[in-house]
Design a protein around this motif. Structure first.
Motif, short mmCIF file in Angstrom:
data_model
loop_
_atom_site.label_atom_id
_atom_site.label_comp_id
_atom_site.label_asym_id
_atom_site.label_seq_id
_atom_site.Cartn_x
_atom_site.Cartn_y
_atom_site.Cartn_z
N THR A 1 0.87 -1.18 0.00
CA THR A 1 0.00 0.00 0.00
C THR A 1 0.90 1.23 0.00
O THR A 1 1.81 1.35 0.83
CB THR A 1 -0.91 0.01 1.25
N ARG A 2 0.65 2.11 -0.95
CA ARG A 2 1.44 3.34 -1.08
C ARG A 2 0.55 4.56 -0.93
O ARG A 2 -0.67 4.46 -0.96
CB ARG A 2 2.11 3.36 -2.46
N ASN A 3 1.18 5.70 -0.82
CA ASN A 3 0.45 6.97 -0.76
C ASN A 3 -0.07 7.27 -2.17
O ASN A 3 0.51 8.04 -2.92
CB ASN A 3 1.38 8.09 -0.27
N GLU A 4 -1.19 6.59 -2.52
CA GLU A 4 -1.76 6.71 -3.87
C GLU A 4 -3.27 6.93 -3.77
O GLU A 4 -4.07 6.10 -4.20
CB GLU A 4 -1.42 5.47 -4.69
N LEU A 5 -3.62 8.08 -3.20
CA LEU A 5 -5.03 8.45 -3.08
C LEU A 5 -5.50 9.33 -4.24
O LEU A 5 -6.68 9.61 -4.36
CB LEU A 5 -5.28 9.20 -1.76
N GLY A 6 -4.57 9.77 -5.10
CA GLY A 6 -4.94 10.64 -6.20
C GLY A 6 -6.01 10.01 -7.09
O GLY A 6 -5.91 8.86 -7.47
N ASP B 1 -6.48 6.65 7.08
CA ASP B 1 -7.29 6.85 5.87
C ASP B 1 -6.52 6.47 4.62
O ASP B 1 -7.07 5.87 3.70
CB ASP B 1 -7.85 8.28 5.78
N LEU B 2 -5.24 6.75 4.61
CA LEU B 2 -4.42 6.40 3.45
C LEU B 2 -4.32 4.87 3.31
O LEU B 2 -4.48 4.33 2.21
CB LEU B 2 -3.03 7.02 3.63
N LEU B 3 -4.11 4.18 4.42
CA LEU B 3 -4.01 2.72 4.37
C LEU B 3 -5.34 2.08 3.97
O LEU B 3 -5.36 1.09 3.26
CB LEU B 3 -3.56 2.17 5.73
N LEU B 4 -6.44 2.66 4.41
CA LEU B 4 -7.76 2.09 4.11
C LEU B 4 -8.24 2.39 2.70
O LEU B 4 -8.95 1.58 2.11
CB LEU B 4 -8.80 2.60 5.11
N TYR B 5 -7.90 3.56 2.15
CA TYR B 5 -8.53 3.98 0.90
C TYR B 5 -7.58 4.21 -0.26
O TYR B 5 -8.03 4.54 -1.37
CB TYR B 5 -9.39 5.22 1.15
N SER B 6 -6.28 4.02 -0.05
CA SER B 6 -5.35 4.10 -1.18
C SER B 6 -5.77 3.05 -2.21
O SER B 6 -6.18 1.95 -1.87
CB SER B 6 -3.92 3.80 -0.70
N GLU B 7 -5.65 3.41 -3.46
CA GLU B 7 -6.02 2.49 -4.54
C GLU B 7 -4.79 1.90 -5.23
O GLU B 7 -4.81 1.62 -6.42
CB GLU B 7 -6.97 3.18 -5.51
N SER B 8 -3.72 1.72 -4.46
CA SER B 8 -2.50 1.10 -4.99
C SER B 8 -2.83 -0.19 -5.73
O SER B 8 -3.60 -1.02 -5.23
CB SER B 8 -1.50 0.80 -3.87
N ALA B 9 -2.24 -0.35 -6.88
CA ALA B 9 -2.48 -1.53 -7.71
C ALA B 9 -1.66 -2.72 -7.21
O ALA B 9 -0.74 -2.58 -6.42
CB ALA B 9 -2.11 -1.22 -9.16
N GLY B 10 -2.05 -3.92 -7.67
CA GLY B 10 -1.27 -5.12 -7.41
C GLY B 10 -1.47 -5.74 -6.04
O GLY B 10 -0.61 -6.47 -5.57
N ARG B 11 -2.62 -5.46 -5.38
CA ARG B 11 -2.84 -5.98 -4.03
C ARG B 11 -4.03 -6.93 -3.96
O ARG B 11 -4.98 -6.80 -4.73
CB ARG B 11 -3.07 -4.82 -3.05
N ARG C 1 -10.60 -0.21 -6.77
CA ARG C 1 -11.43 0.98 -6.59
C ARG C 1 -12.05 1.02 -5.19
O ARG C 1 -12.77 0.13 -4.80
CB ARG C 1 -12.53 0.99 -7.64
N GLY C 2 -11.73 2.05 -4.43
CA GLY C 2 -12.23 2.20 -3.08
C GLY C 2 -11.19 1.83 -2.03
O GLY C 2 -11.26 2.27 -0.90
N GLY C 3 -10.23 0.97 -2.38
CA GLY C 3 -9.16 0.63 -1.47
C GLY C 3 -9.46 -0.53 -0.54
O GLY C 3 -10.49 -1.20 -0.63
N LEU C 4 -8.54 -0.75 0.37
CA LEU C 4 -8.59 -1.88 1.29
C LEU C 4 -9.85 -1.88 2.14
O LEU C 4 -10.48 -2.93 2.32
CB LEU C 4 -7.35 -1.87 2.20
N GLY C 5 -10.25 -0.74 2.67
CA GLY C 5 -11.43 -0.68 3.54
C GLY C 5 -12.67 -1.21 2.85
O GLY C 5 -13.43 -2.01 3.41
N VAL C 6 -12.88 -0.78 1.62
CA VAL C 6 -14.04 -1.22 0.84
C VAL C 6 -13.97 -2.72 0.59
O VAL C 6 -14.95 -3.45 0.75
CB VAL C 6 -14.13 -0.45 -0.50
N HIS C 7 -12.80 -3.21 0.24
CA HIS C 7 -12.68 -4.62 -0.14
C HIS C 7 -12.62 -5.56 1.07
O HIS C 7 -13.00 -6.73 0.94
CB HIS C 7 -11.54 -4.80 -1.13
N LEU C 8 -12.21 -5.06 2.22
CA LEU C 8 -12.37 -5.85 3.44
C LEU C 8 -13.86 -6.05 3.72
O LEU C 8 -14.30 -7.15 4.05
CB LEU C 8 -11.71 -5.17 4.64
N ALA C 9 -14.63 -4.98 3.56
CA ALA C 9 -16.09 -5.07 3.77
C ALA C 9 -16.70 -6.06 2.78
O ALA C 9 -17.53 -6.90 3.17
CB ALA C 9 -16.74 -3.70 3.64
N MET C 10 -16.30 -5.98 1.52
CA MET C 10 -16.84 -6.89 0.51
C MET C 10 -16.45 -8.34 0.81
O MET C 10 -17.26 -9.26 0.63
CB MET C 10 -16.39 -6.46 -0.88
#
Length: 173
Positions: free
Chosen positions: A13-18, A99-109, A65-74
């Protein structure tokens, strides 16, 4: 998935919230967009594919899309089981906020669950790739996330998650 299965996150997970869903919700765009690094991801993809082929993986869900938080919920909703996750254990680079760890959309995870009896062989197959065991599957149908300060930052029941997920979004019905 069954209770006491281990929960892993593969990939960094990287600082990739853009341009993320999170920033869009806050009315921002940001400048650190996710970088796709196919050569760097290929080893992780191959290791995961091998673990799946060997029957080591109980479940696997991409993080996008949405990051770790969204996909943990799913992941929790799809299996009807709870998850308990600790953000301090995530493989991360320059990501030092919840928030960065939960919602970053870093690829490859990926979020992966495995039977604890397969832990040693699963981890051996991952070697020095970016991965971490971040928690476990729980019998109680709740998503519980512990933040960087060691305090619970998310504690929601699966019915509450499903209600939020099924709720109309904005003007959409």
């Amino acid at each position: 998935k069954v209770a006491d299965d281990l929960v892993y996150v593969l990939g960094t997970t990287r600082n990739e919230l853009g341009a993320s869903e999170y920033y869009q919700m806050l009315g921002h765009v940001g400048c650190n967009v996710p970088q796709v690094m196919p050569e760097a991801f290929l080893s992780s993809y191959n290791a995961l594919a091998g673990a799946i082929a060997d029957g080591q993986v109980a479940s696997c869900h991409g993080i996008y899309r949405g990051g770790l938080g969204v996909h943990l919920a799913m992941t929790a909703m799809s299996g009807g089981m709870g998850l308990s996750v600790d953000l301090t254990k995530l493989p991360a680079e320059e990501a030092d906020r919840n928030d960065l760890l939960l919602y970053s959309e870093s690829a490859g995870r990926f979020i992966v669950t495995i039977n604890p009896a397969r832990q040693a062989i699963f981890e051996a197959g991952l070697g020095d790739l970016p991965w971490a065991c971040v928690g476990s599957v729980t019998a109680e149908p709740r998503l519980i996330v512990t933040g960087l300060n060691g305090k619970t930052i998310i504690d929601l029941t699966l019915p509450a998650l499903k209600q939020a997920w099924q709720k109309p979004f904005g003007d959409l019905t």
